[in-house]
Design an enzyme around this catalytic site. Structure first.
Site, PDB file in Angstrom:
ATOM      1  N   GLY A 179       2.777  -9.169   6.639  1.00 47.66           N
ATOM      2  CA  GLY A 179       3.408  -7.720   7.429  1.00 47.66           C
ATOM      3  C   GLY A 179       2.879  -6.153   7.185  1.00 47.66           C
ATOM      4  N   GLY A 180       2.235  -5.494   8.087  1.00 50.28           N
ATOM      5  CA  GLY A 180       1.784  -4.028   8.262  1.00 50.28           C
ATOM      6  C   GLY A 180       1.325  -3.714   6.695  1.00 50.28           C
ATOM      7  N   ASP A 181       1.690  -3.287   5.951  1.00 46.85           N
ATOM      8  CA  ASP A 181       0.713  -3.372   4.461  1.00 46.85           C
ATOM      9  C   ASP A 181       1.438  -3.860   3.413  1.00 46.85           C
ATOM     10  OD1 ASP A 181       3.478  -1.652   4.529  1.00 46.85           O
ATOM     11  OD2 ASP A 181       2.609   0.329   3.772  1.00 46.85           O
ATOM     12  N   GLU A 182       1.377  -4.925   3.075  1.00 41.58           N
ATOM     13  CA  GLU A 182       2.186  -5.606   2.562  1.00 41.58           C
ATOM     14  C   GLU A 182       1.778  -6.992   2.281  1.00 41.58           C
ATOM     15  OE1 GLU A 182       7.370  -4.906   2.097  1.00 41.58           O
ATOM     16  OE2 GLU A 182       6.727  -6.169   3.718  1.00 41.58           O
TER      17      GLU A 182
ATOM     18  N   LEU B 143       0.898  -0.892   0.220  1.00 43.39           N
ATOM     19  CA  LEU B 143       0.282   0.192   0.302  1.00 43.39           C
ATOM     20  C   LEU B 143       0.786   1.114   0.667  1.00 43.39           C
ATOM     21  CD1 LEU B 143      -2.713  -0.865   2.488  1.00 43.39           C
ATOM     22  CD2 LEU B 143      -2.962  -1.256   0.510  1.00 43.39           C
TER      23      LEU B 143
END
Length: 322
Positions: free
Chosen positions: A243-246, A203
């Site tokens: 993970g996170g925005d991945e 993102l």
């Protein structure tokens, strides 16, 4: 020998089974303990945690049996999961479904079978906790209750397995779950010499959403994006949050051209989003792999990650020139 019927909901059942990410994994003591207990409690030579796959039954735990899987057409458990009750076969030689079964006629010379279906929380049947003897025997109500009680513990352990591979926020597989599920899908595609694509999706500017609007709004963006991934891609595609925005999507049996079309549909879906205060854009790295020299999942992830960063860099450079 009678082969089990294939229910109309079989694809949903298989999706629930595969979502566990447990097929073809190593033996685990938490399941071994339960099959040892079943073997000792019922005084049988064989006890199994059997999971019924598309064309085989695979044993997460097997006491008294060297094989880790058998063909589906020989499976007693595929019959047992046709309903939610314990299936008992007192003497397989006199049961028309199994009398000519190679596992009855030959090793391990199955005579008695009792299998309690293992149920996914969504209601789909996954397999059984079953016990097997090489002599006929009866199975009374107390025996049935004891087997059902043990099966309930196995079901709990299977759910725990699923929870460890699902992302708590979005409900899609986390990195561990994606690696397990994508690895299985890639292995099947490789054996069948099918094309495979992998998309790594990042993102754009997600940190600024958290900074401007708060983490609750950031979580809402992530959940909305995960839902759009599920809506755009096929049930046979493996979607995960790394993970996170991945995020990542493995697309088996898909050409690069069709994979690009799926990405375009995803972009169109996000463009129509209902959060104008934080419009979502993303960068993608798409890698095409498959016959004649399929890549490993690690190689695919590494190349897709690199391609994503290159695409993001080019897009940022174009923006800076405007």
């Amino acid at each position: 020998m009678t082969c089990p019927l294939t229910p109309t909901s079989e694809e949903r059942r298989l999706a629930a089974l595969h979502s566990l990410g447990i097929l073809d994994t190593a033996p685990e003591e938490r399941f071994e303990r339960l099959t040892r207990l079943a073997r000792r409690l019922f005084r049988v030579p064989i006890s199994l945690v059997s999971l019924v796959d598309r064309d085989r039954q695979w044993f997460k735990s097997a006491q008294g049996l060297a094989n880790r899987e058998t063909p589906l057409e020989m499976s007693f458990c595929s019959h047992a999961i046709q309903n939610d009750r314990i299936m008992v076969v007192p003497d397989a030689r006199h049961d028309p479904r199994f009398a000519s079964n190679p596992l009855v006629v030959g090793e391990p010379h199955i005579r008695f079978y009792a299998g309690c279906p293992l149920q996914h929380p969504d209601g789909n049947m996954l397999g059984t906790l079953c016990i097997i003897d090489n002599r006929p025997r009866q199975f009374d109500d107390d025996d049935r209750q004891a087997l059902a009680d043990l099966a309930a513990v196995v079901e709990h352990e299977l759910v725990v397995s699923e929870l460890t591979i699902l992302d708590e926020l979005t409900g899609i597989p986390n990195r561990r779950g994606f690696v397990a599920l994508a690895g299985q899908a890639l292995s099947i595609a490789s054996r069948q010499r099918l094309p495979v694509c992998l998309a790594w999706i990042d993102l754009d500017g997600f940190k600024s959403i958290n900074d401007r609007l708060g983490h609750a709004e950031g979580d809402r963006v992530l959940l909305d994006f995960a839902n759009r991934l599920r809506a755009v891609f096929r049930d046979s595609d493996v979607v995960g949050r790394l993970g996170g925005d991945e995020f990542a999507v493995l697309l088996p049996d898909v050409s690069a051209a069709d994979a690009h079309k799926s990405i375009e549909r995803l972009q169109a879906s996000t463009d129509e989003g209902d959060m104008p205060e934080c419009p979502v854009t993303f960068s993608v790295g798409l890698v095409d792999a498959g016959p004649p020299a399929p890549l490993s999942l690690d190689d695919l992830l590494m190349r897709a990650d690199r391609a994503m960063y290159e695409n993001k860099k080019r897009r940022n450079e174009r923006r800076s020139r405007l």
